[in-house]
Every structure is written in structure tokens, then in C-alpha cells.
Design a protein around this motif. Structure first.
Motif, PDB file in Angstrom:
ATOM      1  N   PRO A 275      50.256 -42.565  -4.094  1.00  0.00           N
ATOM      2  CA  PRO A 275      50.777 -41.785  -5.213  1.00  0.00           C
ATOM      3  C   PRO A 275      51.539 -40.539  -4.775  1.00  0.00           C
ATOM      4  O   PRO A 275      51.135 -39.826  -3.852  1.00  0.00           O
ATOM      5  CB  PRO A 275      49.519 -41.416  -6.010  1.00  0.00           C
ATOM      6  CG  PRO A 275      48.534 -42.483  -5.667  1.00  0.00           C
ATOM      7  CD  PRO A 275      48.800 -42.778  -4.217  1.00  0.00           C
ATOM      8  N   LEU A 276      52.643 -40.294  -5.466  1.00  0.00           N
ATOM      9  CA  LEU A 276      53.542 -39.185  -5.144  1.00  0.00           C
ATOM     10  C   LEU A 276      53.774 -38.300  -6.360  1.00  0.00           C
ATOM     11  O   LEU A 276      53.780 -38.779  -7.498  1.00  0.00           O
ATOM     12  CB  LEU A 276      54.904 -39.722  -4.684  1.00  0.00           C
ATOM     13  CG  LEU A 276      54.937 -40.680  -3.508  1.00  0.00           C
ATOM     14  CD1 LEU A 276      56.350 -41.217  -3.320  1.00  0.00           C
ATOM     15  CD2 LEU A 276      54.440 -40.004  -2.239  1.00  0.00           C
ATOM     16  N   GLY A 277      54.020 -37.023  -6.088  1.00  0.00           N
ATOM     17  CA  GLY A 277      54.513 -36.103  -7.101  1.00  0.00           C
ATOM     18  C   GLY A 277      55.938 -35.719  -6.757  1.00  0.00           C
ATOM     19  O   GLY A 277      56.212 -35.271  -5.638  1.00  0.00           O
ATOM     20  N   LEU A 278      56.855 -35.911  -7.683  1.00  0.00           N
ATOM     21  CA  LEU A 278      58.262 -35.576  -7.474  1.00  0.00           C
ATOM     22  C   LEU A 278      58.553 -34.273  -8.209  1.00  0.00           C
ATOM     23  O   LEU A 278      58.724 -34.262  -9.434  1.00  0.00           O
ATOM     24  CB  LEU A 278      59.183 -36.676  -8.000  1.00  0.00           C
ATOM     25  CG  LEU A 278      59.382 -37.920  -7.122  1.00  0.00           C
ATOM     26  CD1 LEU A 278      58.088 -38.711  -6.971  1.00  0.00           C
ATOM     27  CD2 LEU A 278      60.454 -38.810  -7.715  1.00  0.00           C
ATOM     28  N   ARG A 295      47.059 -43.858 -11.208  1.00  0.00           N
ATOM     29  CA  ARG A 295      46.088 -44.953 -11.066  1.00  0.00           C
ATOM     30  C   ARG A 295      45.948 -45.726 -12.363  1.00  0.00           C
ATOM     31  O   ARG A 295      45.974 -46.964 -12.368  1.00  0.00           O
ATOM     32  CB  ARG A 295      44.736 -44.380 -10.630  1.00  0.00           C
ATOM     33  CG  ARG A 295      43.634 -45.433 -10.531  1.00  0.00           C
ATOM     34  CD  ARG A 295      42.312 -44.825 -10.117  1.00  0.00           C
ATOM     35  NE  ARG A 295      41.257 -45.828 -10.077  1.00  0.00           N
ATOM     36  CZ  ARG A 295      40.001 -45.587  -9.726  1.00  0.00           C
ATOM     37  NH1 ARG A 295      39.649 -44.344  -9.375  1.00  0.00           N
ATOM     38  NH2 ARG A 295      39.102 -46.545  -9.712  1.00  0.00           N
ATOM     39  N   HIS A 296      45.781 -45.008 -13.468  1.00  0.00           N
ATOM     40  CA  HIS A 296      45.644 -45.687 -14.759  1.00  0.00           C
ATOM     41  C   HIS A 296      46.890 -46.496 -15.097  1.00  0.00           C
ATOM     42  O   HIS A 296      46.798 -47.660 -15.510  1.00  0.00           O
ATOM     43  CB  HIS A 296      45.367 -44.656 -15.853  1.00  0.00           C
ATOM     44  CG  HIS A 296      45.346 -45.254 -17.230  1.00  0.00           C
ATOM     45  ND1 HIS A 296      44.294 -46.016 -17.700  1.00  0.00           N
ATOM     46  CD2 HIS A 296      46.268 -45.226 -18.240  1.00  0.00           C
ATOM     47  CE1 HIS A 296      44.553 -46.419 -18.931  1.00  0.00           C
ATOM     48  NE2 HIS A 296      45.737 -45.957 -19.274  1.00  0.00           N
ATOM     49  N   VAL A 309      44.117 -54.110  -9.065  1.00  0.00           N
ATOM     50  CA  VAL A 309      44.355 -52.948  -8.202  1.00  0.00           C
ATOM     51  C   VAL A 309      43.084 -52.129  -8.119  1.00  0.00           C
ATOM     52  O   VAL A 309      42.428 -51.856  -9.130  1.00  0.00           O
ATOM     53  CB  VAL A 309      45.509 -52.089  -8.761  1.00  0.00           C
ATOM     54  CG1 VAL A 309      45.649 -50.796  -7.968  1.00  0.00           C
ATOM     55  CG2 VAL A 309      46.816 -52.868  -8.727  1.00  0.00           C
ATOM     56  N   THR A 310      42.728 -51.716  -6.909  1.00  0.00           N
ATOM     57  CA  THR A 310      41.549 -50.889  -6.709  1.00  0.00           C
ATOM     58  C   THR A 310      41.936 -49.614  -5.973  1.00  0.00           C
ATOM     59  O   THR A 310      42.996 -49.528  -5.348  1.00  0.00           O
ATOM     60  CB  THR A 310      40.477 -51.633  -5.892  1.00  0.00           C
ATOM     61  OG1 THR A 310      41.023 -52.009  -4.630  1.00  0.00           O
ATOM     62  CG2 THR A 310      40.008 -52.870  -6.630  1.00  0.00           C
ATOM     63  N   HIS A 315      44.441 -43.799  -2.147  1.00  0.00           N
ATOM     64  CA  HIS A 315      45.601 -44.563  -2.581  1.00  0.00           C
ATOM     65  C   HIS A 315      45.140 -45.798  -3.332  1.00  0.00           C
ATOM     66  O   HIS A 315      43.942 -45.998  -3.545  1.00  0.00           O
ATOM     67  CB  HIS A 315      46.498 -44.921  -1.383  1.00  0.00           C
ATOM     68  CG  HIS A 315      45.886 -45.886  -0.414  1.00  0.00           C
ATOM     69  ND1 HIS A 315      45.023 -45.508   0.583  1.00  0.00           N
ATOM     70  CD2 HIS A 315      46.021 -47.230  -0.298  1.00  0.00           C
ATOM     71  CE1 HIS A 315      44.641 -46.565   1.277  1.00  0.00           C
ATOM     72  NE2 HIS A 315      45.229 -47.619   0.767  1.00  0.00           N
ATOM     73  N   LEU A 316      46.079 -46.613  -3.767  1.00  0.00           N
ATOM     74  CA  LEU A 316      45.783 -47.786  -4.578  1.00  0.00           C
ATOM     75  C   LEU A 316      46.131 -49.032  -3.791  1.00  0.00           C
ATOM     76  O   LEU A 316      47.102 -49.044  -3.012  1.00  0.00           O
ATOM     77  CB  LEU A 316      46.566 -47.725  -5.885  1.00  0.00           C
ATOM     78  CG  LEU A 316      46.317 -46.442  -6.690  1.00  0.00           C
ATOM     79  CD1 LEU A 316      47.345 -46.284  -7.787  1.00  0.00           C
ATOM     80  CD2 LEU A 316      44.910 -46.449  -7.273  1.00  0.00           C
ATOM     81  N   MET A 317      45.360 -50.112  -4.011  1.00  0.00           N
ATOM     82  CA  MET A 317      45.498 -51.260  -3.146  1.00  0.00           C
ATOM     83  C   MET A 317      45.270 -52.563  -3.895  1.00  0.00           C
ATOM     84  O   MET A 317      44.431 -52.644  -4.789  1.00  0.00           O
ATOM     85  CB  MET A 317      44.508 -51.142  -1.994  1.00  0.00           C
ATOM     86  CG  MET A 317      44.613 -52.228  -0.926  1.00  0.00           C
ATOM     87  SD  MET A 317      43.545 -53.649  -1.282  1.00  0.00           S
ATOM     88  CE  MET A 317      41.927 -52.900  -1.088  1.00  0.00           C
ATOM     89  N   ALA A 318      46.074 -53.573  -3.549  1.00  0.00           N
ATOM     90  CA  ALA A 318      45.851 -54.954  -4.014  1.00  0.00           C
ATOM     91  C   ALA A 318      45.822 -55.839  -2.775  1.00  0.00           C
ATOM     92  O   ALA A 318      46.599 -55.650  -1.842  1.00  0.00           O
ATOM     93  CB  ALA A 318      46.955 -55.392  -4.958  1.00  0.00           C
TER      94      ALA A 318
END
Length: 321
Positions: A275-278, A295-296, A309-310, A315-318
Motif C-alpha cells: 500500500p502507498l500514499g500519493l 485493504r478493505h 486477499v490476506t 502488505h496484502l497478498m494472494a
């Protein structure tokens, strides 16, 4: 053989980002925490949504609101970040005309960055790019479904335009089939669909299976400026990576993802999304509150496509076994 590919979405280095680059240098554009993530990959690919040049004039397109041109130093900024290749097949490659497009290709090449999806004529705009990583031959095809005015001609510069609204054109399915015969992994990077769409639109959903049937291993989309869900074979939209755009408070185009794809041969085994913040002209890791929103959003978008996705270590992963 295992290979990891890093992917980032729409990367706009003009306007305010260009001023940031000039005033504070290339290291000011991206937080240092991003580099170790990128360095895990064997290849780093992104959509360069601007030309890179000090020359050219705005394209005479009535009704077009935004024209993006980055300074020559932008190529060095991408190289410093670790970018290996970019797609130029998008609606900004010709914003400042053929001269700026030619400069873009030349400056990228000088910085050691390959480009696909646009060129000085139709044949070279449609030409694939083959890279080697982890012992695998990875073929890239870059296409855009808009605008038709930027399409390369037999003897004129432009992008690899494909009118996906009327089905996948024969030249494209043949190009995918031919590339698949010569590579271990065939990746189609597509600038498709409208801006600010949170899910893939009808012609995108129709086009993806046709490209997979033709032999594409992976399809990676961009254009919406917000990330969408993904399956084992299609990342429908990567969202934005850096820009100076106004923020939509509901769609949150100021929040994005940096993707790492792990392939075992031609099979995608894992997607890790960071995840990033721009913020204005600067991209950094997401804050905890931003992470929760991302995430949501990603979990919901992927669930609608049958992908689970978990969360894992921030971070998030599949994963597919």
C-alpha cells in the motif's frame, strides 16, 4: 525457474512533479522505503503517462484537457528507482508531438530503460519487447484503447492502438500468439477503460479472456487512476504511482499499490501488493489508516473476481498453490 516482477501503474512526471524534480532532485519523488521493495524484483515495469522531452508542441486535440511532459532528467529519476522498462501505449505519449515522443524513447534508452507500445511507425509501435530474467524470456506487448488520434500509422509515429470496444483486433491476437511461441512468459500491458472506474468495464471484461486465449500469460491494466481487483491472470488496473492530480475524496486516487508478482515458470504463484500514499508529487508507504482503507477496498474488489486477499507483514497478498 522463479522470477519476480515489480509493477507500478500510471506514472506522471510532468507539471508539478517536474517542478519538484527540478527544485529538489530525483530522490525527492519517492520515499526511500520503496527501493528495498523494488529491489526484491528481477524486473520493474510501469506505465509512463507522459512524454520526456524539452521540445515539442501541444497536440492539437480539441477537448483534451491535460497534456503531460516531463523534463529529460525524469529518465534518470526512473533509472535511479530501478525501472527496467515502461509502456508508452497511453493517452499522453503524443501530448507534445512526434518530436517529444522520439526524445522520450531516446532519453529512456540512454538511461538504460526499455520502452514498448509506441514508436516512429506502426511496426515499431506494435513491436514486442523481450527481456530475460531469472532464466526466463519475458515478452511484453503494450497497447492502448484510446485515443485513436494517437495511433501510429504505417509511416507516422504514435501508439499501438487497439479498438477493444469492437473486440480484440486480429493483429493483436496474432501478435500475442507469435510472442508466446518465443517466450516463457507473455505479458500484455493495456491502457484500457475510462478514468476513475473502480471495477473493469464491459469491453475490458470481454477483451481479457480473448487475450488469454491467444496465449497471454498475464494481462496488466492501467488508465483508471484507481486500483481494481485482480485474478490469477489479469490485474485489471494498477492505479496511480505518482502524480500531482486533484484527489477524489470518495474514490481516493491518492492511495495506490506497488505490486510484486512471483512466477514459477509461466505460472503466477503469488501477488504481493504494498500500500502507498500519493501525496502531491511524492509517493511513500501508506499510513496505518490509509492501509486499512486500501485493504478493505482491494479485498472487496478481488473477492468480486473470486480472488482471496490476506494481510501479511504490512502488505496484502494472494497466493495460488
Amino acid at each position: 525457474m522463479t522470477v519476480t516482477i515489480a509493477l507500478a501503474g500510471d506514472t506522471m512526471l510532468g507539471r508539478g512533479v517536474a517542478r519538484q524534480l527540478a527544485d529538489f532532485g530525483p530522490r525527492s519523488l519517492f520515499a526511500p522505503e520503496l527501493k528495498p521493495v523494488i529491489d526484491q524484483a528481477d524486473l520493474f515495469l510501469l506505465n509512463l503517462e507522459c512524454c520526456v522531452s524539452a521540445r515539442g508542441h501541444r497536440a492539437p486535440l480539441p477537448g483534451k484537457a491535460f497534456f503531460f511532459r516531463a523534463p529529460p532528467s525524469a529518465a534518470d529519476a526512473l533509472a535511479l528507482l530501478g525501472v527496467d522498462a515502461v509502456t508508452l501505449a497511453n493517452n499522453h505519449a503524443l501530448d507534445y508531438g512526434p518530436q517529444a515522443l522520439a526524445d522520450t524513447r531516446s532519453l529512456l534508452a540512454d538511461a538504460g530503460i526499455e520502452a514498448v507500445g509506441a514508436g516512429p511507425d506502426l511496426a515499431r509501435a506494435r513491436a514486442p519487447l523481450v527481456l530475460t530474467a531469472g532464466g526466463l524470456r519475458i515478452g511484453l506487448l503494450g497497447i492502448a484503447d484510446h485515443p485513436e488520434e494517437y495511433a501510429a500509422g504505417p509511416h507516422t509515429p504514435g501508439t499501438a492502438y487497439a479498438d477493444l470496444h469492437n473486440g480484440v483486433p486480429r493483429w493483436l491476437t496474432e501478435a500475442v500468439r507469435d510472442l508466446r511461441q518465443d517466450t516463457d512468459v507473455t505479458l500484455v500491458t493495456a491502457h484500457w477503460g475510462p478514468n476513475m472506474a473502480t471495477s473493469p468495464v464491459r469491453h475490458v471484461l470481454r477483451s481479457a479472456p480473448a487475450l488469454l486465449d491467444a496465449g497471454a500469460t498475464l494481462i496488466v491494466g492501467h488508465s483508471a487512476h484507481v486500483f481494481q481487483g485482480f485474478t490469477r491472470h489479469v490485474l485489471f488496473d494498477l492505479g496511480d504511482f505518482i502524480d500531482d492530480y486533484a484527489t477524489d475524496g470518495r474514490l481516493r486516487n491518492d492511495l495506490g499499490l506497488l505490486f510484486l508478482l512471483t512466477l514459477d515458470g509461466a505460472s503466477l504463484r503469488r501477488v504481493d501488493a504494498f500500500p502507498l500514499g500519493l501525496r502531491y508529487c511524492h509517493t511513500r508507504p501508506a499510513t496505518p489508516r490509509e492501509y486499512a482503507w486500501i485493504r478493505h477496498r482491494l479485498t472487496t474488489a478481488c473477492a468480486s473476481l473470486g480472488t482471496s486477499v490476506t494481510a501479511e507483514d504490512g502488505h496484502l497478498m494472494a497466493r495460488w498453490d
